[in-house]
Design a protein around this motif. Structure first.
Motif, short mmCIF file in Angstrom:
data_model
loop_
_atom_site.label_atom_id
_atom_site.label_comp_id
_atom_site.label_asym_id
_atom_site.label_seq_id
_atom_site.Cartn_x
_atom_site.Cartn_y
_atom_site.Cartn_z
N ASP A 10 0.83 -1.19 0.00
CA ASP A 10 0.00 0.00 0.00
C ASP A 10 0.88 1.25 0.00
OD1 ASP A 10 -2.75 1.23 0.39
OD2 ASP A 10 -1.67 2.06 2.10
N ARG A 12 0.37 4.33 1.06
CA ARG A 12 0.44 5.06 2.33
C ARG A 12 1.30 4.31 3.34
NH1 ARG A 12 -4.81 5.72 6.04
NH2 ARG A 12 -4.26 3.55 6.41
N ASN A 13 1.14 2.99 3.41
CA ASN A 13 1.95 2.19 4.32
C ASN A 13 3.42 2.27 3.94
OD1 ASN A 13 2.74 0.39 6.28
ND2 ASN A 13 2.03 -1.42 5.19
N GLU A 16 4.78 5.73 5.07
CA GLU A 16 4.99 5.79 6.52
C GLU A 16 6.21 4.98 6.94
OE1 GLU A 16 1.36 4.39 8.11
OE2 GLU A 16 0.22 6.24 7.70
#
Length: 520
Positions: A10, A12-13, A16
């Protein structure tokens, strides 16, 4: 067929995780280049380079784990589409429309794919239903965020070391930190804080290594049992269904991991091996108890971060107690913050909460079981309310004993036999003005109340306007309704019944369908 490598994660993952990795690498780069003041006690030890290597190794292992869990190796072939067993399906809410029992039953049995947990990690002897639902497990938060926070604290102490002997800012109106009167060594509170934060960084990497070992061991065991048996949703084939067997396997594994990590500490020449053993056992105990008591309350990342913070605070509690009872056994007070009365109150509040939750959890479990069990299944149904009142009385009585006797007496003892309640009242009026600190407390209380009220309102709105599954959600295109035939069980020619022949109130009346859903 040529072998192919595919990395799927992902966005976004991935962002981060890379942000945490680069931040921790930057701190590891800064620690060796941030030296203490000349003549300090830390210069004789100089552990900056070893800590930097520990953080770099942790980043490397975390990066390898990210690549391994999100990579797929295989040949490029065309296969039929099958449902992944790691995809968890959850029933959807019935949509408004036909109210016949057959149609309502079919709508209740309709499922929708919620999340893919093929790349999720788990603590030893835990299952997916023990964790909160989320898009990712958040393991990099547990592995990297804790060491990042404590490393930033260490850099701050290295930069400000020597500016003040007691380590307090000049404009703070608070008592000076406690000092240990030990004839063997004379260390200022600022140097004691610096040495304690070196140990805190070691604790952060130590807990991250234990958590990563749990996850990798769980992956390995699941790989051995995955093809042998099929398990229902929310379970794992390598984890037994019996809670007693899970507990025994977890205790045995925790003891083995603690002894193995202690052996590694001894081989590497680390001191205070007993503290590391206590830290390892407590951290793994906190992981298990948080999964059991806060069921579906944490993701893996949140669980690891909360348990690391609890372990650090409980070690501060233990170090303060040891320094008060046996001052000759330690050269300084090993607390990760300055040992002021504010720290004593913070430790007493958090440790008191942990003790209350752990020791009084049987009352909560028994009360919940009685509340959820139907009355006709109880042995003595007439005693249900009375037993619940007894359990509530036991919980509140135990809370009063723990807070008023155990934690209260410890706080009085650490404050030099001063009453903690009176100390709090006098401290509130000892600001620059007598009303400044009460006004600040009222401001914080109003902010907390507004945030909690807004969050509850958002939750209530999301529950009120929950999306319902309609025909378009299942892949059907919108358009006019086609006649649907419903066969009967009679052997004769079944009569044809269409939707257009049904009463219009049962099809088009939204108020009746809404009332029926509320009643159900």
């Amino acid at each position: 067929m040529p072998l192919t490598w595919m990395f799927s994660m992902d966005l976004r993952n991935l962002g981060e995780s890379l942000l945490l990795l680069t931040s921790l690498l930057y701190v590891a780069f800064c620690i060796p280049r941030t030296s203490a003041t000349p003549g300090s006690f830390v210069r004789a030890i100089d552990p900056n380079r070893s800590l930097s290597k520990e953080l770099e190794v942790l980043c490397l292992v975390s990066f390898v784990y990210m690549i391994w869990t999100h990579s797929t190796f295989g040949s490029l072939t065309l296969t039929t589409t099958q449902q992944d067993p790691s995809i968890i399906a959850y029933p959807t809410a019935p949509s408004p429309g036909l109210s016949s029992p057959r149609s309502m039953e079919s709508k209740r049995n309709t499922t929708v794919v919620f999340s893919n947990k093929a790349n999720f990690g788990y603590v030893w002897m835990s299952v997916p239903k023990n964790y909160r639902e989320s898009r990712d497990d958040g393991i990099f938060t547990a592995l990297l965020l804790g060491p990042l926070i404590v490393s930033a604290l260490l850099v701050s102490s290295l930069q400000h070391n020597g500016s003040s002997p007691d380590g307090l800012p000049t404009d703070w109106l608070i008592e000076k930190p406690s000092e240990l009167r030990n004839p063997r060594a004379s260390i200022t509170p600022a140097h004691s804080l610096l040495l304690s934060r070196y140990a805190l960084v070691n604790l952060g990497t130590y807990c991250s290594a234990i958590l990563l070992f749990h996850v990798c061991a769980s992956w390995w065991l699941e790989g051995r049992y995955r093809k042998k048996a099929s398990v229902p949703d929310g379970e794992r084939s390598s984890v037994p269904r019996s809670e007693g067997r899970r507990a025994w396997f977890y205790i045995l594994f925790s003891v083995v991991v603690s002894l193995g990590s202690l052996s590694m500490k001894i081989i590497l020449g680390r001191q205070s091996s007993g503290i590391w053993l206590i830290a390892s056992l407590f951290y793994q105990f906190a992981l298990y108890m948080a999964l059991r008591l806060a069921h579906r309350g944490f993701t893996l990342g949140e669980l690891g971060l909360v348990c690391f913070g609890g372990t650090a605070i409980c070690l501060e509690f233990l170090n303060l107690t040891i320094a008060r009872i046996w001052p000759v056994t330690t050269a300084f007070i090993r607390t990760y913050r300055l040992p002021t009365p504010l720290l004593i109150f913070q430790i007493s509040l958090i440790v008191g909460s942990f003790l209350t939750g752990f020791l009084l959890s049987p009352f909560l479990v028994l009360s919940r079981n009685i509340a959820q069990r139907p009355v006709h299944r109880l042995r003595f149904p007439q005693q249900k309310d009375r037993n619940r009142r007894y359990y509530a009385l036991g919980f509140y009585g135990g809370t009063v004993l723990i807070v008023g006797v155990l934690i209260g007496m410890w706080t009085r003892w650490c404050l030099g036999n001063r009453d903690p309640w009176l100390w709090t009242v006098f401290w509130l009026v000892e600001g620059r003005r007598k009303w400044s600190r009460p006004a600040l407390l009222c401001y914080w209380a109003s902010l907390c109340s507004l945030s909690v009220a807004g969050w509850n309102r958002q939750l209530s709105r999301s529950r009120k306007y929950r999306p319902r599954t309609t025909a378009t959600d299942n892949g059907a295109l919108p358009g006019p309704l086609e006649p649907v035939t419903v066969p009967t069980s009679s052997s004769s020619t079944p009569p044809q019944t269409s939707i257009t022949d049904l009463p219009s109130s049962r099809v088009c009346n939204p108020s009746s369908s809404m009332a029926r859903e509320l009643l159900e």
